[in-house]
Design a protein around this motif. Structure first.
Motif, short mmCIF file in Angstrom:
data_model
loop_
_atom_site.label_atom_id
_atom_site.label_comp_id
_atom_site.label_asym_id
_atom_site.label_seq_id
_atom_site.Cartn_x
_atom_site.Cartn_y
_atom_site.Cartn_z
N SER A 1 29.07 32.60 38.97
CA SER A 1 29.22 33.48 40.33
C SER A 1 29.51 34.80 39.82
O SER A 1 30.01 35.04 38.95
N LYS A 2 28.72 35.80 40.52
CA LYS A 2 28.96 37.26 40.39
C LYS A 2 30.19 37.82 41.12
O LYS A 2 30.80 38.71 40.60
N GLU A 3 30.47 37.08 42.34
CA GLU A 3 31.53 37.52 43.08
C GLU A 3 32.83 37.10 42.88
O GLU A 3 34.05 37.75 42.97
N ASP A 4 32.99 35.81 42.79
CA ASP A 4 34.34 35.36 42.65
C ASP A 4 34.71 34.80 41.44
O ASP A 4 34.73 33.59 40.81
N ARG A 5 34.71 35.70 40.55
CA ARG A 5 34.90 35.54 38.95
C ARG A 5 36.18 36.26 38.48
O ARG A 5 36.65 36.98 38.97
N ILE A 6 36.63 35.57 37.34
CA ILE A 6 37.84 36.02 36.74
C ILE A 6 37.40 36.73 35.30
O ILE A 6 37.60 37.79 35.18
#
Length: 61
Positions: free
Chosen positions: A8-13
């Motif tokens: 994921s590009k958006e929901d990443r840590i």
């Protein structure tokens, strides 16, 4: 149409690996992160190596 496993590009840590796995399987990414963290703790750090390999292998969306 079939689903593809992608980081994921958006929901990443860090790299989006756990989030991508969560989205692919339909499991909440927070739960995937928790399972991964506990597994890493009990495997004496082997999970870190698995995460790095997954980071390299799984393409970004």
């Amino acid at each position: 149409m079939y689903k593809e496993l992608r980081r994921s590009k958006e929901d990443r840590i860090l790299a989006g690996v756990c989030s991508g796995i969560g989205l692919y399987t339909g499991i909440d990414p927070v739960l995937v992160r928790l399972i991964f963290a506990v597994g890493t703790f009990f495997s004496l750090g082997t999970g870190i190596l698995i995460y790095i390999i997954a980071w390299i292998i799984i393409p970004e969306e």
